[in-house]
Each structure stands twice: as structure tokens, then as C-alpha cells.
Scaffold this motif. Sequence first.
Motif, PDB file in Angstrom:
ATOM      1  N   GLU A  63       0.788  -1.231   0.000  1.00 46.30           N
ATOM      2  CA  GLU A  63       0.000   0.000   0.000  1.00 46.30           C
ATOM      3  C   GLU A  63       0.824   1.287   0.000  1.00 46.30           C
ATOM      4  OE1 GLU A  63      -2.560  -0.358   3.356  1.00 46.30           O
ATOM      5  OE2 GLU A  63      -3.797  -1.892   2.412  1.00 46.30           O
ATOM      6  N   ASP A  64       1.994   1.300   0.615  1.00 46.78           N
ATOM      7  CA  ASP A  64       2.670   2.567   0.891  1.00 46.78           C
ATOM      8  C   ASP A  64       4.007   2.777   0.201  1.00 46.78           C
ATOM      9  OD1 ASP A  64       0.572   3.139   2.582  1.00 46.78           O
ATOM     10  OD2 ASP A  64       1.612   2.410   4.362  1.00 46.78           O
ATOM     11  N   THR A  65       4.449   1.891  -0.660  1.00 50.57           N
ATOM     12  CA  THR A  65       5.753   2.089  -1.279  1.00 50.57           C
ATOM     13  C   THR A  65       5.616   2.571  -2.724  1.00 50.57           C
ATOM     14  OG1 THR A  65       5.870  -0.203  -2.028  1.00 50.57           O
ATOM     15  CG2 THR A  65       6.846   0.308   0.120  1.00 50.57           C
ATOM     16  N   LEU A  66       6.705   3.050  -3.252  1.00 56.03           N
ATOM     17  CA  LEU A  66       6.742   3.478  -4.648  1.00 56.03           C
ATOM     18  C   LEU A  66       6.478   2.299  -5.578  1.00 56.03           C
ATOM     19  CD1 LEU A  66       7.442   5.804  -6.642  1.00 56.03           C
ATOM     20  CD2 LEU A  66       9.805   4.992  -6.548  1.00 56.03           C
ATOM     21  N   CYS A  67       6.946   1.137  -5.196  1.00 53.25           N
ATOM     22  CA  CYS A  67       6.789  -0.058  -6.031  1.00 53.25           C
ATOM     23  C   CYS A  67       5.318  -0.431  -6.238  1.00 53.25           C
ATOM     24  CB  CYS A  67       7.507  -1.249  -5.405  1.00 53.25           C
ATOM     25  SG  CYS A  67       9.291  -1.095  -5.433  1.00 53.25           S
ATOM     26  N   SER A  68       4.480  -0.153  -5.273  1.00 47.91           N
ATOM     27  CA  SER A  68       3.083  -0.576  -5.379  1.00 47.91           C
ATOM     28  C   SER A  68       2.351   0.119  -6.518  1.00 47.91           C
ATOM     29  CB  SER A  68       2.354  -0.332  -4.060  1.00 47.91           C
ATOM     30  OG  SER A  68       2.311   1.057  -3.771  1.00 47.91           O
ATOM     31  N   ASN A  69       2.855   1.247  -7.007  1.00 52.19           N
ATOM     32  CA  ASN A  69       2.228   1.961  -8.113  1.00 52.19           C
ATOM     33  C   ASN A  69       2.926   1.718  -9.446  1.00 52.19           C
ATOM     34  OD1 ASN A  69       0.360   3.189  -6.393  1.00 52.19           O
ATOM     35  ND2 ASN A  69       1.883   4.700  -5.798  1.00 52.19           N
ATOM     36  N   CYS A  70       3.885   0.811  -9.479  1.00 50.59           N
ATOM     37  CA  CYS A  70       4.665   0.543 -10.687  1.00 50.59           C
ATOM     38  C   CYS A  70       4.035  -0.602 -11.477  1.00 50.59           C
ATOM     39  CB  CYS A  70       6.101   0.182 -10.299  1.00 50.59           C
ATOM     40  SG  CYS A  70       7.179  -0.113 -11.714  1.00 50.59           S
ATOM     41  N   LYS A  71       4.158  -0.547 -12.787  1.00 51.01           N
ATOM     42  CA  LYS A  71       3.576  -1.606 -13.609  1.00 51.01           C
ATOM     43  C   LYS A  71       4.374  -2.906 -13.532  1.00 51.01           C
ATOM     44  CE  LYS A  71       5.621  -0.919 -18.174  1.00 51.01           C
ATOM     45  NZ  LYS A  71       5.304  -0.664 -19.578  1.00 51.01           N
ATOM     46  N   HIS A  86      12.340  -8.919  -4.268  1.00 46.67           N
ATOM     47  CA  HIS A  86      11.230  -8.551  -3.395  1.00 46.67           C
ATOM     48  C   HIS A  86      11.505  -7.194  -2.748  1.00 46.67           C
ATOM     49  CE1 HIS A  86       9.305 -12.469  -3.670  1.00 46.67           C
ATOM     50  NE2 HIS A  86      10.522 -12.994  -3.609  1.00 46.67           N
ATOM     51  N   PRO A  87      10.665  -6.194  -3.010  1.00 50.31           N
ATOM     52  CA  PRO A  87      10.859  -4.912  -2.334  1.00 50.31           C
ATOM     53  C   PRO A  87      10.383  -4.984  -0.886  1.00 50.31           C
ATOM     54  CG  PRO A  87       8.977  -4.802  -3.805  1.00 50.31           C
ATOM     55  CD  PRO A  87       9.604  -6.144  -4.004  1.00 50.31           C
ATOM     56  N   THR A  88      10.957  -4.136  -0.063  1.00 48.69           N
ATOM     57  CA  THR A  88      10.513  -3.990   1.321  1.00 48.69           C
ATOM     58  C   THR A  88      10.234  -2.516   1.556  1.00 48.69           C
ATOM     59  OG1 THR A  88      12.750  -3.665   2.175  1.00 48.69           O
ATOM     60  CG2 THR A  88      11.931  -5.943   2.073  1.00 48.69           C
ATOM     61  N   VAL A  89       9.884  -2.176   2.774  1.00 49.68           N
ATOM     62  CA  VAL A  89       9.622  -0.781   3.109  1.00 49.68           C
ATOM     63  C   VAL A  89      10.897   0.047   2.943  1.00 49.68           C
ATOM     64  CG1 VAL A  89       8.884   0.772   4.952  1.00 49.68           C
ATOM     65  CG2 VAL A  89       7.765  -1.427   4.676  1.00 49.68           C
ATOM     66  N   ASP A  90      12.042  -0.531   3.252  1.00 53.66           N
ATOM     67  CA  ASP A  90      13.318   0.185   3.193  1.00 53.66           C
ATOM     68  C   ASP A  90      14.128  -0.074   1.924  1.00 53.66           C
ATOM     69  OD1 ASP A  90      12.774   1.102   5.773  1.00 53.66           O
ATOM     70  OD2 ASP A  90      13.654  -0.698   6.647  1.00 53.66           O
ATOM     71  N   TYR A  91      13.678  -0.981   1.064  1.00 56.47           N
ATOM     72  CA  TYR A  91      14.472  -1.366  -0.102  1.00 56.47           C
ATOM     73  C   TYR A  91      13.600  -1.382  -1.360  1.00 56.47           C
ATOM     74  CZ  TYR A  91      16.990  -4.415  -3.339  1.00 56.47           C
ATOM     75  OH  TYR A  91      17.596  -4.944  -4.443  1.00 56.47           O
ATOM     76  N   ILE A  92      14.002  -0.619  -2.357  1.00 54.37           N
ATOM     77  CA  ILE A  92      13.351  -0.622  -3.661  1.00 54.37           C
ATOM     78  C   ILE A  92      14.379  -1.150  -4.659  1.00 54.37           C
ATOM     79  CG2 ILE A  92      12.328   0.813  -5.463  1.00 54.37           C
ATOM     80  CD1 ILE A  92      11.401   2.685  -3.232  1.00 54.37           C
ATOM     81  N   PRO A  93      14.081  -2.277  -5.337  1.00 52.11           N
ATOM     82  CA  PRO A  93      15.083  -2.921  -6.188  1.00 52.11           C
ATOM     83  C   PRO A  93      15.698  -2.008  -7.252  1.00 52.11           C
ATOM     84  CG  PRO A  93      13.193  -4.349  -5.926  1.00 52.11           C
ATOM     85  CD  PRO A  93      12.841  -3.044  -5.292  1.00 52.11           C
ATOM     86  N   CYS A  94      14.917  -1.162  -7.887  1.00 48.23           N
ATOM     87  CA  CYS A  94      15.461  -0.324  -8.956  1.00 48.23           C
ATOM     88  C   CYS A  94      15.885   1.047  -8.459  1.00 48.23           C
ATOM     89  CB  CYS A  94      14.436  -0.174 -10.073  1.00 48.23           C
ATOM     90  SG  CYS A  94      13.008   0.835  -9.630  1.00 48.23           S
ATOM     91  N   GLU A  95      15.680   1.316  -7.175  1.00 46.52           N
ATOM     92  CA  GLU A  95      15.974   2.613  -6.565  1.00 46.52           C
ATOM     93  C   GLU A  95      15.220   3.748  -7.251  1.00 46.52           C
ATOM     94  OE1 GLU A  95      20.215   2.982  -6.521  1.00 46.52           O
ATOM     95  OE2 GLU A  95      20.454   1.301  -5.151  1.00 46.52           O
ATOM     96  N   GLY A  96      14.077   3.410  -7.848  1.00 48.25           N
ATOM     97  CA  GLY A  96      13.222   4.411  -8.508  1.00 48.25           C
ATOM     98  C   GLY A  96      13.615   4.729  -9.944  1.00 48.25           C
ATOM     99  N   MET A  97      14.669   4.116 -10.451  1.00 49.63           N
ATOM    100  CA  MET A  97      15.148   4.414 -11.795  1.00 49.63           C
ATOM    101  C   MET A  97      14.254   3.840 -12.887  1.00 49.63           C
ATOM    102  SD  MET A  97      17.727   6.272 -11.189  1.00 49.63           S
ATOM    103  CE  MET A  97      18.785   6.336 -12.594  1.00 49.63           C
ATOM    104  N   HIS A  98      13.666   2.656 -12.667  1.00 49.72           N
ATOM    105  CA  HIS A  98      12.841   1.996 -13.672  1.00 49.72           C
ATOM    106  C   HIS A  98      11.361   2.041 -13.328  1.00 49.72           C
ATOM    107  CE1 HIS A  98      16.814  -0.151 -14.165  1.00 49.72           C
ATOM    108  NE2 HIS A  98      16.635   0.485 -15.306  1.00 49.72           N
ATOM    109  N   TRP A  99      10.965   2.950 -12.478  1.00 53.79           N
ATOM    110  CA  TRP A  99       9.579   3.053 -12.060  1.00 53.79           C
ATOM    111  C   TRP A  99       8.732   3.544 -13.226  1.00 53.79           C
ATOM    112  CZ3 TRP A  99       6.018   7.058 -11.692  1.00 53.79           C
ATOM    113  CH2 TRP A  99       4.849   6.758 -10.999  1.00 53.79           C
ATOM    114  N   GLU A 100       7.613   2.848 -13.489  1.00 58.63           N
ATOM    115  CA  GLU A 100       6.662   3.261 -14.515  1.00 58.63           C
ATOM    116  C   GLU A 100       5.272   3.134 -13.921  1.00 58.63           C
ATOM    117  OE1 GLU A 100       7.118   1.430 -18.368  1.00 58.63           O
ATOM    118  OE2 GLU A 100       9.223   1.016 -17.957  1.00 58.63           O
ATOM    119  N   PRO A 101       4.422   4.139 -14.108  1.00 59.28           N
ATOM    120  CA  PRO A 101       3.076   4.071 -13.518  1.00 59.28           C
ATOM    121  C   PRO A 101       2.240   2.980 -14.176  1.00 59.28           C
ATOM    122  CG  PRO A 101       3.269   5.970 -14.956  1.00 59.28           C
ATOM    123  CD  PRO A 101       4.628   5.366 -14.867  1.00 59.28           C
ATOM    124  N   LYS A 102       1.288   2.491 -13.411  1.00 60.74           N
ATOM    125  CA  LYS A 102       0.382   1.461 -13.942  1.00 60.74           C
ATOM    126  C   LYS A 102      -0.548   2.023 -14.979  1.00 60.74           C
ATOM    127  CE  LYS A 102       0.305  -1.615 -10.026  1.00 60.74           C
ATOM    128  NZ  LYS A 102      -0.453  -2.272  -8.997  1.00 60.74           N
TER     129      LYS A 102
END
Length: 102
Positions: A63-71, A86-102
Motif C-alpha cells: 500500500e505505501d511504497t513506490l513499487c506498489s504503483n509501478c507496472k 522482493h521490495p521492502t519498506v526500506d528497499y526498492i530494487p530499482c531505486e526508482g530508476m525503472h519506475w513506470e506508472p500502472k
Amino acid sequence: MGGIVYWTLIRLALTIVGVVFLSEIYSGKFWWPLVLMVIYIVVIHPAITQYRNFVNKNTQVIEDTLCSNCKHFDETAVLCMMHDKHPTVDYIPCEGMHWEPK
């Protein structure tokens, strides 16, 4: 989530083997209700409990991470499919570089 399914199948297989051995010893009037109760206690109830623990543990990530809104995010496995991590609250695998909205 795959671990829940895997261990449920293992428990089911062991329960079936155990029920077959018990059927040789006991074949009384209440045989089928006893079998159904054993299957519920040994297979179904632990699977439900593990699923609830999985959901409770990962609710904040879903619900609360950047990953949850990524396609690239798979909610059922809590997995970044692009990086296969697997992302966690403190760890985002791509560090936001490959984030794409759904």
C-alpha cells in the motif's frame, strides 16, 4: 506466496499417505468425518494462517511504497518482476530508476 502453496501440497501429500495407513487400522462409522477433520487441521488451517501472516507482513509494502504503483510490481508475490527481487519498506530494487506508472 509460493512457499505457502509448496508446503500446503507437501502437507496434503503426507496427510493422504497417513490417511491411507490409518484406513487399514480404523474403518469405523465416523471414518469420513475424521478424515475431513484431519485434512482441515493439518492442511487447510495452516495454509490460511500462513496466508494471513503473509498479508499482514506485506500490507505496508503493497500500500505505501513506490513499487506498489509501478507496472512491474506483482502484488500477489510482492515482487518486482523487472528485477526479480522482493521490495521492502526500506528497499526498492530499482531505486526508482525503472519506475513506470500502472
